[in-house]
Enzyme design. Structure first.
Site, PDB file in Angstrom:
ATOM      1  N   SER A  74      10.175  35.043  64.074  1.00  0.00           N
ATOM      2  CA  SER A  74       9.534  34.744  65.353  1.00  0.00           C
ATOM      3  C   SER A  74      10.214  33.534  66.029  1.00  0.00           C
ATOM      4  O   SER A  74      11.400  33.607  66.315  1.00  0.00           O
ATOM      5  CB  SER A  74       8.040  34.545  65.112  1.00  0.00           C
ATOM      6  OG  SER A  74       7.331  34.547  66.308  1.00  0.00           O
ATOM      7  N   HIS A  92       3.819  42.355  65.393  1.00  0.00           N
ATOM      8  CA  HIS A  92       4.712  41.195  65.231  1.00  0.00           C
ATOM      9  C   HIS A  92       4.774  40.743  63.764  1.00  0.00           C
ATOM     10  O   HIS A  92       5.415  39.749  63.449  1.00  0.00           O
ATOM     11  CB  HIS A  92       4.192  40.055  66.131  1.00  0.00           C
ATOM     12  CG  HIS A  92       5.195  38.972  66.392  1.00  0.00           C
ATOM     13  ND1 HIS A  92       6.416  39.195  67.003  1.00  0.00           N
ATOM     14  CD2 HIS A  92       5.165  37.632  66.127  1.00  0.00           C
ATOM     15  CE1 HIS A  92       7.082  38.045  67.099  1.00  0.00           C
ATOM     16  NE2 HIS A  92       6.345  37.085  66.573  1.00  0.00           N
ATOM     17  N   ASP A 113       5.505  45.775  68.875  1.00  0.00           N
ATOM     18  CA  ASP A 113       5.386  44.308  68.792  1.00  0.00           C
ATOM     19  C   ASP A 113       4.909  43.794  70.154  1.00  0.00           C
ATOM     20  O   ASP A 113       5.606  43.946  71.162  1.00  0.00           O
ATOM     21  CB  ASP A 113       6.764  43.729  68.428  1.00  0.00           C
ATOM     22  CG  ASP A 113       6.719  42.233  68.169  1.00  0.00           C
ATOM     23  OD1 ASP A 113       5.878  41.549  68.783  1.00  0.00           O
ATOM     24  OD2 ASP A 113       7.532  41.750  67.366  1.00  0.00           O
TER      25      ASP A 113
HETATM   26  C1  MLT Z   1       8.403  31.904  70.821  1.00  0.00           C
HETATM   27  O1  MLT Z   1       7.749  31.169  71.537  1.00  0.00           O
HETATM   28  O2  MLT Z   1       9.436  31.550  70.216  1.00  0.00           O
HETATM   29  C2  MLT Z   1       7.919  33.302  70.709  1.00  0.00           C
HETATM   30  O3  MLT Z   1       6.896  33.522  71.607  1.00  0.00           O
HETATM   31  C3  MLT Z   1       7.504  33.631  69.342  1.00  0.00           C
HETATM   32  C4  MLT Z   1       6.385  32.748  68.886  1.00  0.00           C
HETATM   33  O4  MLT Z   1       5.239  32.976  69.247  1.00  0.00           O
HETATM   34  O5  MLT Z   1       6.655  31.825  68.154  1.00  0.00           O
END
Ligand code: MLT
Length: 200
Positions: free
Chosen positions: A102, A183, A152
């Site tokens: 992520s 996700h 996702d």
């Molecule tokens: C981010 O902000 O990098 C993406 O939205 C993934 C997350 O939620 O960390």
């Protein structure tokens, strides 16, 4: 940067760079490293940014909307930290394989987007496109595994495919693996990444 370094049994193996998701820390992905390569050294880093107390690797303006200036600054900070760590812990700077989930996958992708020799390879679990409309460095010789979700909610299949083609256009060898658990990082996705790593 706050981190854990564990020296591996086999110094010819890559160093696995672990990059957690939003709200995680340097302990989260340690079990993954063992499943990918239990003889490799491990450098697990905590993101330097806090969002309501949750560690991240760069700031965002909203869900899925990145603060580009901070992303660029933090990507350089992490790249410099890799240089320093390779000297301090005496590992091969040219043999780092990132494993990110992520937000951690997003900063790993950003390393590939901005620096030709930051990583040798990367396992990106549920990444997004870190930036659009920029010219990537020549990534010949780099390999990337993308774990993506057909459903996702944070990263659409279209965006996963766009990321794959951006990296492939820069000459990286990219494999994309699809799951249907949103996700989430599932055991079968980790197994697919391990299989990909064995053929590196
Ligand atoms: C981010 O902000 O990098 C993406 O939205 C993934 C997350 O939620 O960390």
């Amino acid at each position: 940067m706050k981190h854990i370094f564990e020296k591996g049994k086999n110094p010819s193996k890559p160093t696995l760079l672990l990059l957690h998701g939003t709200g995680g820390n340097e302990l989260d992905l340690l079990p993954l490293a063992g499943r990918i390569d239990d003889e490799a050294s491990v450098l697990s880093v905590r993101g330097n940014v806090l969002e309501n107390g949750m560690p991240r690797f760069f700031r965002r303006l909203a869900e899925g909307v990145f603060d580009e200036e901070d992303l660029i600054f933090r990507t350089k900070e992490l790249n410099d930290f890799l240089d320093e760590s390779a000297r301090k812990y005496d590992f091969n700077r040219n043999n780092i394989v990132a494993i990110g989930y992520s937000n951690g996958a997003n900063i790993a992708a950003s390393l590939l987007f901005h620096y030709q020799n930051a990583l040798k390879a990367a396992i990106l679990h549920h990444p997004m496109m870190p930036r659009k409309g920029i010219e990537l460095p020549d990534l010949t010789g780099k390999s990337v595994f993308i774990g993506a979700g057909t459903n996702d909610p944070i990263c659409s299949p279209l965006e996963s495919n766009d990321l794959q083609s951006m990296l492939a256009k820069a000459n990286a060898k990219v494999e994309i693996h699809w799951e249907n658990k949103g996700h989430q990082l599932t055991a079968s996705e980790v197994e697919a990444a391990a299989k990909w790593y064995r053929n590196l």
